[in-house]
Design an enzyme around this catalytic site. Structure first.
Site, short mmCIF file in Angstrom:
data_model
loop_
_atom_site.label_atom_id
_atom_site.label_comp_id
_atom_site.label_asym_id
_atom_site.label_seq_id
_atom_site.Cartn_x
_atom_site.Cartn_y
_atom_site.Cartn_z
N GLN A 95 32.86 38.30 42.03
CA GLN A 95 31.41 38.31 41.82
C GLN A 95 30.76 39.41 42.65
O GLN A 95 29.90 39.19 43.49
CB GLN A 95 30.82 36.93 42.16
CG GLN A 95 31.37 35.83 41.25
CD GLN A 95 30.75 34.48 41.53
OE1 GLN A 95 29.60 34.39 41.93
NE2 GLN A 95 31.50 33.43 41.30
N LYS A 194 47.97 45.12 29.04
CA LYS A 194 47.66 43.71 28.82
C LYS A 194 46.31 43.54 28.15
O LYS A 194 45.34 44.22 28.50
CB LYS A 194 47.66 42.96 30.16
CG LYS A 194 47.36 41.47 30.04
CD LYS A 194 47.27 40.80 31.40
CE LYS A 194 45.93 41.01 32.05
NZ LYS A 194 45.74 40.20 33.27
N ARG A 196 43.83 40.27 27.42
CA ARG A 196 43.64 38.84 27.64
C ARG A 196 42.98 38.20 26.42
O ARG A 196 41.91 38.62 25.99
CB ARG A 196 42.81 38.59 28.90
CG ARG A 196 42.64 37.11 29.21
CD ARG A 196 42.08 36.88 30.60
NE ARG A 196 43.03 37.23 31.64
CZ ARG A 196 44.04 36.44 32.02
NH1 ARG A 196 44.23 35.28 31.41
NH2 ARG A 196 44.84 36.82 32.99
N ASP A 220 52.12 41.63 41.21
CA ASP A 220 50.71 41.53 40.85
C ASP A 220 49.91 41.20 42.12
O ASP A 220 50.47 40.72 43.10
CB ASP A 220 50.50 40.45 39.79
CG ASP A 220 49.29 40.74 38.90
OD1 ASP A 220 48.52 41.67 39.23
OD2 ASP A 220 49.12 40.04 37.89
#
Length: 298
Positions: A95, A194, A196, A220
């Site tokens: 955030q 990737k 999602r 990762d």
């Protein structure tokens, strides 16, 4: 002289940092009242000391932050000379931007509180809001972002006596990690694209994937639901990899992902940024380098 104070969610990392520094581990107590409020008290001596406060942002990130604020305040009241915060997994790191009108910039709020309380340095590891490593400005606080990639790769290389292996990045966010790790351990790298589809479902593709008969380490920054890592492991196996190892700086392991990953991979490891059952790799050495480097101080 530095002293180390390990908050309740970072006892292991705090002890390891104190050992690295040959520093005193300050006696400290904390508990919860029946209504859920947190009590913290420093029992050791931090007067005129440079204090390294170590905390983990998971589990219970809100409790972790309140405890951290209380400890910082206690250090200040006891006249600590300098207060530095080591929080490798920093909560609310996702955030750092406002995406919709009316949203709170949570990360900025936390930084403002720490700054107002006199914290002079914050150390993070593979922070979600940082794509690079080294010194940076954390909303007005001098900060340093370290990587867990190299220590994970070194651990795997030594443990399994690997001479030739491939380090895989399962998504865009971890590419900086594997580039640094491969440079330091002399391994080849390959990257996966990737997309999602949902919180737990991802789609992966890899061009020119050459891992047949080779040992592979997938690194990762964070394992949360495990969807990304599980899909990457599946892709490596289909491509004919010999052994598949998996490592992450931060291991959250929600939604029963820990058992799934242990079953799917030849070896699973995390750093001690969060206390897990597989935290065989420590960030203490990397943190010590930052603390000792005078360039990160004001």
């Amino acid at each position: 002289m530095d002293v180390v104070l390990a908050c309740s969610k970072a006892q292991v990392l705090g002890q390891r940092i104190a050992k690295q520094f040959s520093a005193e581990l300050v006696e400290y107590e904390t508990r919860k009242f029946s209504d859920g409020e947190i009590y913290s008290r420093i029992l050791g001596n931090v007067n005129n000391k440079e204090v390294i406060i170590v905390q983990a942002g998971y589990p219970e990130p809100n409790d972790a932050l309140i405890e951290l604020f209380l400890v910082v305040d206690a250090c200040r009241s006891l006249n600590s000379r300098r207060i530095r915060v080591v929080m490798p997994y920093f909560p609310y790191a996702r955030q750092d931007k406002r995406f919709n009108r009316g949203e709170s910039l949570s990360l900025h709020v936390i930084a403002d509180l720490l700054k107002s309380m006199g914290v002079s340095l914050v150390v993070t590891a593979d922070a979600h809001f940082k794509e690079d490593y080294g010194s940076y400005d954390f909303f007005g606080i001098k900060s340093y972002n370290i990587s867990g990639g190299t220590v994970i790769a070194e651990h795997i290389k030594e443990k399994f006596k690997l001479d030739d292996f491939v380090i895989i990045s399962p998504d865009l966010g971890s590419r900086g990690m594997i580039d640094e790790a491969s440079k330091n351990v002399g391994a080849k790298t390959m990257k996966i694209d990737k997309k999602r589809k949902s919180e737990t479902e991802v789609e992966m593709t890899a061009n020119d994937l050459d891992v047949k008969g080779k040992d592979v380490l997938i690194i990762d920054d964070i394992i949360s639901t495990g969807g990304t890592m599980l899909k990457a492991i599946e892709l490596m196996k289909k491509a004919g990899a010999n052994r598949v190892f998996a490592g992450a700086t931060h291991g959250i392991f929600s939604k029963n992902s820990f058992k799934k990953l242990e079953k799917a991979t030849n070896y699973l490891v995390t750093t001690d940024s969060i206390q897990t059952g597989v935290m065989e790799v420590t960030l203490a050495g990397e943190i010590m380098k930052v603390i000792e480097d005078s360039r990160v101080y004001f």
